[in-house]
Design a protein around this motif. Structure first.
Motif, short mmCIF file in Angstrom:
data_model
loop_
_atom_site.label_atom_id
_atom_site.label_comp_id
_atom_site.label_asym_id
_atom_site.label_seq_id
_atom_site.Cartn_x
_atom_site.Cartn_y
_atom_site.Cartn_z
N THR A 153 0.81 -0.80 -0.03
CA THR A 153 -0.24 0.37 -0.16
C THR A 153 0.60 1.25 0.36
N PHE A 154 0.90 2.10 -0.76
CA PHE A 154 1.12 3.58 -1.04
C PHE A 154 0.49 4.55 -0.74
N ALA A 155 1.47 5.45 -0.90
CA ALA A 155 0.23 7.24 -0.11
C ALA A 155 1.54 7.64 -1.15
N ILE A 156 0.68 8.44 -1.59
CA ILE A 156 1.58 9.17 -2.82
C ILE A 156 0.67 10.62 -2.27
N ASP A 157 1.69 11.39 -3.15
CA ASP A 157 0.88 13.42 -3.20
C ASP A 157 0.57 13.64 -4.42
N SER A 158 -0.25 14.31 -4.67
CA SER A 158 -0.40 15.25 -5.87
C SER A 158 0.51 16.19 -6.71
N THR A 159 1.50 16.48 -5.94
CA THR A 159 2.42 17.33 -7.06
C THR A 159 3.43 16.88 -6.87
N GLU A 160 3.76 15.82 -7.18
CA GLU A 160 4.95 15.89 -7.41
C GLU A 160 5.40 14.30 -7.89
N ARG A 161 3.76 13.26 -7.06
CA ARG A 161 3.25 11.74 -7.28
C ARG A 161 4.96 11.20 -6.35
N LYS A 162 5.10 11.40 -5.22
CA LYS A 162 5.94 11.09 -4.22
C LYS A 162 5.36 10.19 -3.34
N VAL A 163 6.34 9.38 -2.88
CA VAL A 163 5.90 8.51 -1.88
C VAL A 163 6.13 9.12 -0.76
N LEU A 164 4.48 9.19 -0.12
CA LEU A 164 4.40 9.32 1.57
C LEU A 164 4.61 8.61 2.06
N MET A 165 3.85 7.35 1.89
CA MET A 165 4.22 6.15 3.13
C MET A 165 4.11 5.05 2.16
N ALA A 166 4.64 4.33 2.62
CA ALA A 166 4.27 2.36 2.35
C ALA A 166 4.61 1.42 2.97
N THR A 167 3.88 0.79 2.57
CA THR A 167 3.57 -0.49 3.88
C THR A 167 3.52 -1.28 2.52
N THR A 168 4.05 -2.94 3.38
CA THR A 168 4.44 -4.19 2.43
C THR A 168 4.02 -5.93 3.50
N LYS A 169 3.65 -6.09 3.13
CA LYS A 169 3.21 -7.59 3.69
C LYS A 169 3.33 -8.48 2.19
N GLY A 170 3.81 -9.63 3.48
CA GLY A 170 4.37 -10.43 2.09
C GLY A 170 5.92 -10.52 1.74
N SER A 171 6.46 -11.28 0.68
CA SER A 171 7.37 -11.28 0.17
C SER A 171 7.71 -10.66 -1.62
N CYS A 172 8.51 -9.84 -1.69
CA CYS A 172 8.07 -9.40 -2.96
C CYS A 172 10.23 -9.17 -3.55
N SER A 173 10.70 -9.07 -4.56
CA SER A 173 11.43 -8.19 -5.35
C SER A 173 11.44 -6.81 -5.27
N VAL A 174 12.85 -6.08 -5.21
CA VAL A 174 13.00 -4.95 -5.20
C VAL A 174 11.84 -4.31 -6.93
N GLU A 175 12.62 -5.50 -7.50
CA GLU A 175 12.05 -5.15 -9.13
C GLU A 175 10.18 -4.93 -9.40
#
Length: 231
Positions: free
Chosen positions: A178-200
């Motif tokens: 789950t990502f929280a994204i701002d409206s001006t530059e589409r930057k990530v304000l918050m990110a949280t992960t459950k489970g496993s995934c690669s960087v890609e």
């Protein structure tokens, strides 16, 4: 007439999402539902719905008073029962996201309280809470540096990315982000992960979430325009 306009907006939203290579459930939002809070909003994503009520800026207790900015508190109430560890964890994520955009320095020595009540949970609950929080902040008229939205992505067993997953899709997924994204530059304000995934895979999910954010921010604009254009 309002129902027809909302139906058209949902069709446009679905078409825009499909064009961006993503699939979002239909959205619906209504602001100003509650009379006691200073701002309120009900946000629906598919069958997931959250009601937000915002109080403040107002008087703050001495122990929580901050001399240089407003003290922001977020309370997440489950549909049934009392808040548990999961709700407390999500409260911290929501609070950090709101603190990143609320210009609390304009209201020092005050308190702002955001109460989120879960009405139904059919998947992507955290992102729905984020969207309800943003619309509640807008309804209260608090000064913000930008808007924000929440987007949830699930990675299934085959590595395919599913945006705005349902509860079943989350349960069957290898990872849920789950990502929280701002409206001006589409930057990530918050990110949280459950489970496993690669960087890609995480980068692919982020790119898909940023594309989906364009659709959500357009829905924000249409929703607010529709509300204030009523005579």
């Amino acid at each position: 007439m309002a129902a027809e306009e909302e139906g058209e907006e949902k069709k446009k939203m679905a078409a825009a999402a499909a064009g961006g290579g993503c699939c979002l459930r239909p959205f619906s939002c209504e602001q100003g539902l509650l009379s006691r809070p200073d701002g309120s909003a009900a946000f629906l994503q598919g069958d997931t719905s959250v009601l937000a009520g915002l109080y403040g800026p107002g008087e703050v207790k001495g122990s929580k008073e901050l001399s240089d900015r407003a003290a922001l508190e977020v309370l997440l109430r489950p549909k049934v029962g009392l808040p548990g560890v999961l709700e407390r964890s999500r409260e911290q994520l929501l609070r950090r996201t709101c603190e990143a955009v609320v210009l609390g320095v304009l209201h020092p020595r005050t308190a702002i309280t955001l109460v989120l009540q879960v009405l139904s949970d059919a998947g992507s609950l955290l992102s729905c809470c984020l969207n309800a929080a943003c619309m509640g902040l807008l309804d209260a008229g608090l000064p913000l540096s930008s808007l924000f939205c929440g987007v949830t992505c699930a990675i299934d067993a085959d590595g395919a990315i599913v945006l705005d997953p349902t509860t079943r899709q989350e349960q069957e997924a290898r990872a849920v982000l789950t990502f929280a994204i701002d409206s001006t530059e589409r930057k990530v304000l918050m990110a949280t992960t459950k489970g496993s995934c690669s960087v890609e895979e995480m980068q692919q999910c982020l790119a898909a979430a940023q594309r989906a954010a364009d659709t959500i921010f357009q829905f924000y604009r249409d929703s607010v325009r529709r509300r204030y254009s009523k005579s």
